[in-house]
Design an enzyme around this catalytic site. Sequence first.
Site, short mmCIF file in Angstrom:
data_model
loop_
_atom_site.label_atom_id
_atom_site.label_comp_id
_atom_site.label_asym_id
_atom_site.label_seq_id
_atom_site.Cartn_x
_atom_site.Cartn_y
_atom_site.Cartn_z
N ARG A 14 4.40 104.27 71.19
CA ARG A 14 4.87 103.50 70.04
C ARG A 14 5.03 102.01 70.40
O ARG A 14 4.89 101.15 69.54
CB ARG A 14 6.16 104.07 69.45
CG ARG A 14 6.36 103.64 68.00
CD ARG A 14 7.55 104.28 67.34
NE ARG A 14 7.24 105.41 66.49
CZ ARG A 14 6.85 105.33 65.22
NH1 ARG A 14 6.68 104.16 64.64
NH2 ARG A 14 6.61 106.41 64.52
N GLU B 234 14.93 103.34 61.18
CA GLU B 234 14.74 102.53 62.38
C GLU B 234 14.43 101.05 62.12
O GLU B 234 14.90 100.18 62.85
CB GLU B 234 13.61 103.13 63.24
CG GLU B 234 14.00 104.46 63.86
CD GLU B 234 12.79 105.22 64.38
OE1 GLU B 234 11.96 105.65 63.56
OE2 GLU B 234 12.67 105.38 65.60
N GLN C 161 19.53 116.50 67.41
CA GLN C 161 18.64 116.06 66.35
C GLN C 161 17.47 117.04 66.19
O GLN C 161 16.67 116.91 65.28
CB GLN C 161 18.06 114.68 66.67
CG GLN C 161 19.06 113.53 66.56
CD GLN C 161 18.50 112.24 67.11
OE1 GLN C 161 19.02 111.72 68.09
NE2 GLN C 161 17.46 111.69 66.50
N THR D 171 3.92 109.78 65.57
CA THR D 171 2.57 109.42 66.01
C THR D 171 1.85 110.64 66.58
O THR D 171 0.64 110.63 66.72
CB THR D 171 2.62 108.28 67.04
OG1 THR D 171 3.48 108.68 68.11
CG2 THR D 171 3.17 107.02 66.42
N ARG E 181 16.50 104.60 68.44
CA ARG E 181 16.16 103.89 67.19
C ARG E 181 15.07 102.83 67.38
O ARG E 181 15.31 101.76 67.96
CB ARG E 181 17.43 103.24 66.64
CG ARG E 181 17.42 103.03 65.14
CD ARG E 181 18.79 102.60 64.69
NE ARG E 181 18.91 102.63 63.23
CZ ARG E 181 20.06 102.46 62.59
NH1 ARG E 181 21.17 102.26 63.28
NH2 ARG E 181 20.11 102.51 61.29
N GLU F 186 17.67 113.53 70.51
CA GLU F 186 16.37 114.09 70.10
C GLU F 186 15.92 115.11 71.12
O GLU F 186 15.47 116.19 70.78
CB GLU F 186 15.34 112.97 69.94
CG GLU F 186 14.04 113.49 69.34
CD GLU F 186 12.98 112.43 69.09
OE1 GLU F 186 13.33 111.25 68.92
OE2 GLU F 186 11.79 112.79 69.06
#
Length: 778
Positions: free
Chosen positions: A304, A705, A191, A433, A336, A226
Amino acid sequence: MKNIDSYTHTRGESVYLDDIPVVAGTLYAACFDSPVAHGKIINLDLHAAENSPGVVRVLTHKDITGINQIGGIIPDEELFAEYHVHFCGMPVALVIAETEYQARAAVKKIKIEIEPLPIITDPREAAEKGELIVPPRTFKIGECDTTWDQCDHIFVGRADTNGQEHLYIETQGAYAIPGEQGVVKIYSSTQSPTAVQRAVSKVTGLAMHLLEVDVTRLGGGFGGKEDQANTWAALCALATHILKRPVKYSLSRMEDIRMTGKRHPYSSDFKIGLNKDLKIIAYEVTFYQNAGASADLSPAVLERTLFHCTNTYFIPNVIATAYSCRTNLPPNTAFRGFGGPQGMFVIESAIAKAADELGIDADIIQQRNLLQTGDEFLYGQKVVSEAGECWNKAISLCNLEAAKKEVADFNLKNDQYKKGISVMPICFGISFTNTLMNQARALVHVYTDGSVVVSTGAIEMGQGVNTKILQVVAQVFSIDPSRVKVNSTNTYRIANTSPSAASATADLNGKATLVACSEILSRLKKVAADELKVEESVIELKDELVFTNGIKSGMNWEQLVLTTFAKRISLSEHGHYTTPGIHFDKVAGKGHPFAYHVYGTAITTVTVDCLRGIYEVDSVKLVHDFGSSMNRVIDIGQIEGGLVQGIGWMTLEEVVYDQEGRLRSNALSTYKVPDIYSVPKEIVIEFLDTQKDNLAIFRSKAVGEPPLMYGIGAFFALRNAIRSFNLLSKPAFDAPMTPEKLLLNLYPEKVDAIKRVAKSEEIRETEMEYTSPAAKVI
Ligand code: MOS
């Protein structure tokens, strides 16, 4: 517009890593990974493997030409174990052989002696022992301490969510090919091409400009690629750099499940305070995140969790603390929702607990506390809310009162079967973020025949981002979509990419594409104005024709492009986009981190077979805040997929590590994912269409997501069904609610007896000592 990949997908012509034609002389890699979760390496015997047929080389940390370090956020992750192993599945050596079979056969001949060290698998135990990845983080708004006195009701409890295997259809893998002047070209199922490029650069010592990373598409990522694609790319690239031959490694399913991290399990404590009007006025929560053996993305995931710990509710006094706990499991990673769902499960548990104790339905509390425009999130951002809108539409969509009555009637009439219903509102912030990551670039070339190619940093992983990028190009130029090709994602065309993650890929890369196309368009318009001797402002391109003052001019798209080229004006542009207005002070925990929020409400109905403990999701009816969807078919696909993945996480998928840190649910025979029989029998998706200004691409809000979190509703619907069967049952907030767990919850008074039986099973299982063929544990 349909997904541009649908045709080649259906015909099996789409190119994934394993479909790339293999270059002559290609070698194959296979990894020898630690059979022990924690220990000191006493001896590594590679002799037999090195002499195994077809083996060209066996690499270990000693062969690394750069540094033995792939940690993305914190440099705490070795590529190859050097002196210690920190989790079962940690790479120790890499066999390179002429064939895949020979590489795997040689791996089995490697012998390792490991002196065991204490193993921690539980995050609370890790926290107690001070095993933290980063110092604890706290988000705070108002004053909890002084508010408890004003609460009419206070409830405390604990909530646990388990991990989740990504189970992308395409496993992890990479293919590295040597080029001239030391260049290594890496095809990677990632990703984040730039993360791969950086990791390979560190490990090989090659500068980033010698590393070309190319990605056509992924067979799914879900966050699992990721950061965790880096390992395999670094292994292949290192081997290629050393051997000057192409090296490929495509993980088997069991290797992938064993060696890669998953969604972070969390264990959390909550305390919730309500006033007599059922307004939540205080909320205290402590999260223990099971990070695994190294940081990976855990600190960002942890953050998060804090951002989303109040879900879609306004709570004036909150103190939320989060611990990222180091354990001897594979490093857990993005999945996700990126920690958001874990935070949201806890507040929903707290509300459910309050509802249980007060003898009311949870939706009464939920509804009274929904975010309203003008409220403040605990991180300081002002709320622009669609929560009430989504809620109200969802309530009328399924006629909640009637549906509840139907459930109650059914439960009254049936002994063996019980139904449960729940309402699950969601709110999810869109943007990375980490503010600096909110940037993207796009490269657009218009060719002289009027066809267009676009490259961006976006990775197509089944979510349809390439279709959306293509739509942007076709719409800006007003040309037929067949004139546009979306190219593979390549670090030589687009540099310094952010990962395709955080639901922000279409927004960021779509906007960069919009910037590039708009720039070319304005040049084209200028040329048209010159040629047609009119003001630029009256020129419009529509359906491949040039209009002046709304009248066809006789000039078409192809002619305009050719004329522009003939005038030696550039038909190419590299567009750059950054999300405006976002900022976040990590120390204060305050700012405006998100471009916007996505809202929605799902109503879930389930039926439980109270004899067997099995269940079905009857229906999920939801209203989702799409903004103004630019591709309804793709967006509906994202909602359905996310919802089912969320239901899987909440009800079926059970990641089981034993106390030795060995993954017991290491194959699809022991790890249950949703299949066609476990998806809801009915899914109704209603669009909340808004024309309001937002920072999404063409106002089409991010959809990757958020829908996963609707799945949380299934847990609470099941819990409600259990309580209809047995009001004495107080099922723990411990997800997933598997059929086994559900059965125990139906008959709490019989649990002791059941546990006694389970205990004797356990004894039998320990007797069957686990032995890895490759491992000798001393
Ligand atoms: Mo995604 S969980 O932000 O890769």
